[in-house]
Write an enzyme that holds these catalytic residues in place. Sequence first.
Site, short mmCIF file in Angstrom:
data_model
loop_
_atom_site.label_atom_id
_atom_site.label_comp_id
_atom_site.label_asym_id
_atom_site.label_seq_id
_atom_site.Cartn_x
_atom_site.Cartn_y
_atom_site.Cartn_z
N GLU A 44 0.87 -1.18 0.00
CA GLU A 44 0.00 0.00 0.00
C GLU A 44 0.91 1.22 0.00
OE1 GLU A 44 -3.61 2.24 2.41
OE2 GLU A 44 -2.31 0.89 3.52
N ASN A 96 9.92 7.47 0.82
CA ASN A 96 9.19 8.04 -0.30
C ASN A 96 9.01 6.97 -1.38
OD1 ASN A 96 8.34 9.53 -2.58
ND2 ASN A 96 9.35 11.35 -1.79
N ASP A 118 -2.82 11.91 -1.95
CA ASP A 118 -2.86 13.37 -1.99
C ASP A 118 -3.15 13.82 -3.42
OD1 ASP A 118 -2.22 13.60 0.73
OD2 ASP A 118 -0.09 13.34 0.29
N ASP A 154 -11.93 9.96 -2.84
CA ASP A 154 -13.16 10.76 -2.84
C ASP A 154 -13.00 11.94 -3.80
OD1 ASP A 154 -11.13 11.94 -1.14
OD2 ASP A 154 -12.61 13.50 -0.80
N GLU A 192 -9.01 5.26 6.89
CA GLU A 192 -9.41 6.37 7.77
C GLU A 192 -10.12 7.47 6.97
OE1 GLU A 192 -6.15 5.22 8.32
OE2 GLU A 192 -6.12 4.74 10.47
N TYR A 193 -9.52 7.83 5.83
CA TYR A 193 -10.09 8.90 5.01
C TYR A 193 -11.44 8.49 4.43
CZ TYR A 193 -6.36 12.39 5.02
OH TYR A 193 -5.49 13.37 5.40
N1 SAM Z 1 -4.30 6.02 2.79
C1 SAM Z 1 -4.71 6.73 3.99
C2 SAM Z 1 -6.21 6.80 4.07
O1 SAM Z 1 -6.87 6.53 3.05
O2 SAM Z 1 -6.74 7.09 5.15
C3 SAM Z 1 -4.04 8.11 4.07
C4 SAM Z 1 -4.43 9.09 3.01
S1 SAM Z 1 -3.46 10.61 3.12
C5 SAM Z 1 -4.41 11.76 2.22
C6 SAM Z 1 -2.13 10.27 1.99
C7 SAM Z 1 -0.89 9.70 2.65
O3 SAM Z 1 0.06 9.36 1.65
C8 SAM Z 1 -0.21 10.68 3.61
O4 SAM Z 1 -0.04 10.08 4.86
C9 SAM Z 1 1.12 10.97 2.93
O5 SAM Z 1 2.19 11.21 3.85
C10 SAM Z 1 1.36 9.71 2.09
N2 SAM Z 1 2.20 9.92 0.90
C11 SAM Z 1 2.03 10.88 -0.04
N3 SAM Z 1 2.97 10.80 -0.99
C12 SAM Z 1 3.77 9.75 -0.65
C13 SAM Z 1 4.92 9.17 -1.24
N4 SAM Z 1 5.45 9.65 -2.36
N5 SAM Z 1 5.49 8.10 -0.63
C14 SAM Z 1 4.95 7.60 0.52
N6 SAM Z 1 3.86 8.13 1.13
C15 SAM Z 1 3.26 9.18 0.56
#
Ligand code: SAM
Length: 211
Positions: A44, A96, A118, A154, A192-193
Site C-alpha cells: 500500500e 518516499n 494526496d 473521494d 481512515e479517510y
Molecule cells: N491512505 C490513507 C487513508 O486513506 O486514510 C491516508 C491518506 S493521506 C491523504 C495520503 C498519505 O500518503 C499521507 O499520509 C502521505 O504522507 C502519504 N504519501 C504521499 N505521498 C507519498 C509518497 N510519495 N510516498 C509515501 N507516502 C506518501
Amino acid sequence: MRQRNKPWADEFIQENEQLIIPNPKEFKGKWKELFNNENPIHIEVGTGKGQFIIGMAKQYPEVNFIGIELAKSVMVSAAQKVIKSEQSNILLLNVNAEDLREMFAPDEVEGIYLNFSDPWPKNRHEKRRLTYRSFLEQYKEILVPSGILQFKTDNRGLFEYSLVSFSNFDMKLQEVNLDLHAIDDPENVMTEYEEKFSSKGQVIYRCRAIF
Ligand code: SAM
C-alpha cells in the site's frame, strides 16, 4: 495527512526496526525471506495511520502486506496500531515511494493499493501524484503481469486524472466504480479517510486496473 510533530518518532522508529524496516533496499528480491513464508506480497503506497492495511492483513492472513508511508509522525501512528493488532503479516517502510524499484525486484509484488492519495491539484505538482506516469512505470516493473492496482479516492478530479493516466499508459481497467458505497462489497476494507469522507456523504470512487 495532518499530524502533530512527534519529537520521539525517530527513537520509536529505531526501537521498532523489526516492523519499520530501516534499510529496505537491502531486501529487494528477498521480502518473502523476511516474512519467512512464500505468501504473495501486496503493498500500500501512502498507508496513513494503518487502518486499511491492518484490516486487509486480518482479512487475508495468507498475504504479506507492506505499508509505505513518507510522513514519520503518521508512520508512527500506523506502527502503534500494527503492534496492537498483533498481525505478523505486515511490515512498514518509512520512505518516499518514488524509489520503489530500488526496494522491490521485478514481479516481486502481486497487488498495489493507493488509497485517498494526496490530489496535488496544481498542474505544476502533477509529478507528485501517485498515479503520474513515473509512478506507473515503477508499479508496472515491480508488479506481476496479472497483478492488480487498486485505487480509491473521494477526489473526483484526481479520479478523472488517474483514469486518463492509466489509459495513456495502456493499462486495462477491470473495474470503475463511481459510488463504491452504493454497492454492498463485503470485502471492501475502509481506510481512515474513506470513513471520514463517506460519513460526510461524499461519494467514494474505486478503480481496479492491470498493466
Ligand atoms: N491512505 C490513507 C487513508 O486513506 O486514510 C491516508 C491518506 S493521506 C491523504 C495520503 C498519505 O500518503 C499521507 O499520509 C502521505 O504522507 C502519504 N504519501 C504521499 N505521498 C507519498 C509518497 N510519495 N510516498 C509515501 N507516502 C506518501
